[in-house]
Design a protein around this motif. Structure first.
Motif, PDB file in Angstrom:
ATOM      1  N   VAL A 182       8.604  -5.659  -6.692  1.00  0.00           N
ATOM      2  CA  VAL A 182       7.615  -4.929  -5.902  1.00  0.00           C
ATOM      3  C   VAL A 182       6.775  -4.063  -6.819  1.00  0.00           C
ATOM      4  N   MET A 183       5.541  -3.831  -6.424  1.00  0.00           N
ATOM      5  CA  MET A 183       4.694  -2.866  -7.112  1.00  0.00           C
ATOM      6  C   MET A 183       3.939  -2.053  -6.068  1.00  0.00           C
ATOM      7  N   SER A 184       3.868  -0.746  -6.314  1.00  0.00           N
ATOM      8  CA  SER A 184       3.170   0.173  -5.418  1.00  0.00           C
ATOM      9  C   SER A 184       3.154   1.528  -6.104  1.00  0.00           C
ATOM     10  N   ASP A 185       2.679   2.566  -5.382  1.00  0.00           N
ATOM     11  CA  ASP A 185       2.885   3.892  -5.936  1.00  0.00           C
ATOM     12  C   ASP A 185       4.389   4.116  -6.052  1.00  0.00           C
ATOM     13  N   ALA A 195       7.323   2.195  -3.935  1.00  0.00           N
ATOM     14  CA  ALA A 195       8.041   1.133  -4.632  1.00  0.00           C
ATOM     15  C   ALA A 195       9.539   1.405  -4.645  1.00  0.00           C
ATOM     16  N   GLU A 196       9.916   2.651  -4.905  1.00  0.00           N
ATOM     17  CA  GLU A 196      11.339   3.000  -4.904  1.00  0.00           C
ATOM     18  C   GLU A 196      11.952   2.789  -3.528  1.00  0.00           C
ATOM     19  N   PRO A 221      -5.722  12.177 -13.621  1.00  0.00           N
ATOM     20  CA  PRO A 221      -4.667  11.468 -12.882  1.00  0.00           C
ATOM     21  C   PRO A 221      -4.848  11.554 -11.369  1.00  0.00           C
ATOM     22  N   VAL A 222      -4.523  10.445 -10.704  1.00  0.00           N
ATOM     23  CA  VAL A 222      -4.533  10.394  -9.249  1.00  0.00           C
ATOM     24  C   VAL A 222      -3.108  10.284  -8.720  1.00  0.00           C
ATOM     25  N   ARG A 223      -2.359   9.279  -9.191  1.00  0.00           N
ATOM     26  CA  ARG A 223      -0.993   9.061  -8.706  1.00  0.00           C
ATOM     27  C   ARG A 223      -0.273   8.127  -9.662  1.00  0.00           C
ATOM     28  N   ASP A 224       1.052   8.246  -9.706  1.00  0.00           N
ATOM     29  CA  ASP A 224       1.862   7.343 -10.516  1.00  0.00           C
ATOM     30  C   ASP A 224       2.298   6.136  -9.695  1.00  0.00           C
ATOM     31  N   TYR A 225       2.306   4.982 -10.351  1.00  0.00           N
ATOM     32  CA  TYR A 225       2.691   3.716  -9.738  1.00  0.00           C
ATOM     33  C   TYR A 225       3.862   3.142 -10.534  1.00  0.00           C
ATOM     34  N   SER A 237       0.832  -1.191   0.000  1.00  0.00           N
ATOM     35  CA  SER A 237       0.000   0.000   0.000  1.00  0.00           C
ATOM     36  C   SER A 237       0.875   1.253   0.000  1.00  0.00           C
ATOM     37  N   PRO A 238       0.404   2.351  -0.552  1.00  0.00           N
ATOM     38  CA  PRO A 238       1.178   3.588  -0.509  1.00  0.00           C
ATOM     39  C   PRO A 238       1.477   4.017   0.931  1.00  0.00           C
TER      40      PRO A 238
END
Length: 297
Positions: free
Chosen positions: A112-115, A119-120, A284-288, A82-83
């Protein structure tokens, strides 16, 4: 359930327990947590091995008596987190603790995957823990429908909900969609088609002669939101407005079914699709981002 001493991450293999404990947190921001919500609900309703033979691992971060974060992993796939706010010390510590938990249990973790910020930060924590190399291999943008604006004029043809007679077509198009993105298959394509057909989860756009030329899927209504996915048009039918028309129809149906939010992800490497969704009312909401881990030298 297990709780690791010295951390606030609570771990379980039971998606029902995960949803019970993390529900308020996930439902507070259903758009930002749309992937975790849909995957956890799929595990709960279709069984723990729908995404692979390995047992799932799910968890929530508790602080001050409240859940502040969540993650899930369905082996052999990436972990979804989760973010969080990587700029906050406690969030960085939490991601470092999660990396430690997963390094002990799943040293082969593929990514990994997330916003993008989370993720970074997790990828950096994983690198410190394991020495692995983290490579960003997909960047997406989460969009939310504002005011639906169907294309005018629309392309010739009409929309219809896919039926069992379309199963083979859905299987082929789903595999082609994943190939276009360069993404791994998460579930068996036939099982995916059957699950979607069971609740009318795919809409086709048909040309006037009855030929299907595009499709748009939609996840079930969950926590007040519906996520549109996948949207696919075969190469020979592209650039004719079919994807915009079928996406607009699926979005309209989601609103009619009571969705408070209609969402979708786009590949930022595809400016055409990003422009298309903006034109029909998505913002747009957020980059993932998605990172892949490989062993360090």
């Amino acid at each position: 359930m297990t709780t690791t001493p010295g951390t606030r991450w609570h771990l379980t293999a039971d998606p029902a327990e995960f949803l019970d404990r993390a529900r308020l947190f996930l439902h507070a921001e259903p758009a930002l947590n749309t992937a975790l919500l849909t995957v956890a609900d799929t595990l709960r309703t279709r069984g723990p091995h729908v995404y692979g033979d390995g047992d799932p691992l799910l968890g929530w971060l508790e602080r001050g008596g409240r859940v502040r974060g969540a993650f899930l992993r369905t082996p052999p796939h990436r972990v979804a987190v989760s973010p969080l706010d990587p700029g906050a010390t406690d969030a960085r510590d939490a991601l470092d603790a999660l990396a430690g938990e997963l390094a002990d249990r799943s040293p082969e973790l593929p990514g990994v995957m997330s916003d993008r910020a989370t993720a970074e930060a997790f990828a950096d924590a994983w690198r410190r823990r394991t020495g692995a190399v983290a490579t960003e291999n997909l960047r997406q943008r989460l969009y939310r429908l504002d005011e639906l604006t169907p294309p005018e004029p629309g392309p010739p043809g009409t929309a219809r909900v896919a039926t069992a007679a379309d199963r083979d077509l859905l299987v082929r198009w789903h595999e082609a969609f994943l190939a276009d993105l360069g993404q791994e298959r998460l579930t068996d394509p036939g099982e995916w088609a059957d699950a979607r057909l069971a609740y009318g989860g795919v809409t086709l756009w048909e040309a006037p002669d009855g030929t299907p030329v595009s499709m748009a899927g939609a996840h079930r209504l969950l926590a007040g939101q519906v996520r549109v996915a996948p949207v696919y048009t075969p190469p020979e039918h592209r650039a004719r407005g079919h994807a915009a028309a079928v996406t607009a129809e699926v979005s309209r149906a989601a609103l009619a079914a009571g969705a408070r939010e209609v969402l979708l992800f786009t590949d930022l490497a595809n400016p055409t699709s990003n422009g298309l969704y903006r034109r029909i009312g998505y913002w747009p909401v957020r980059d993932y981002a998605q990172f892949t881990f490989t062993p360090g030298r």
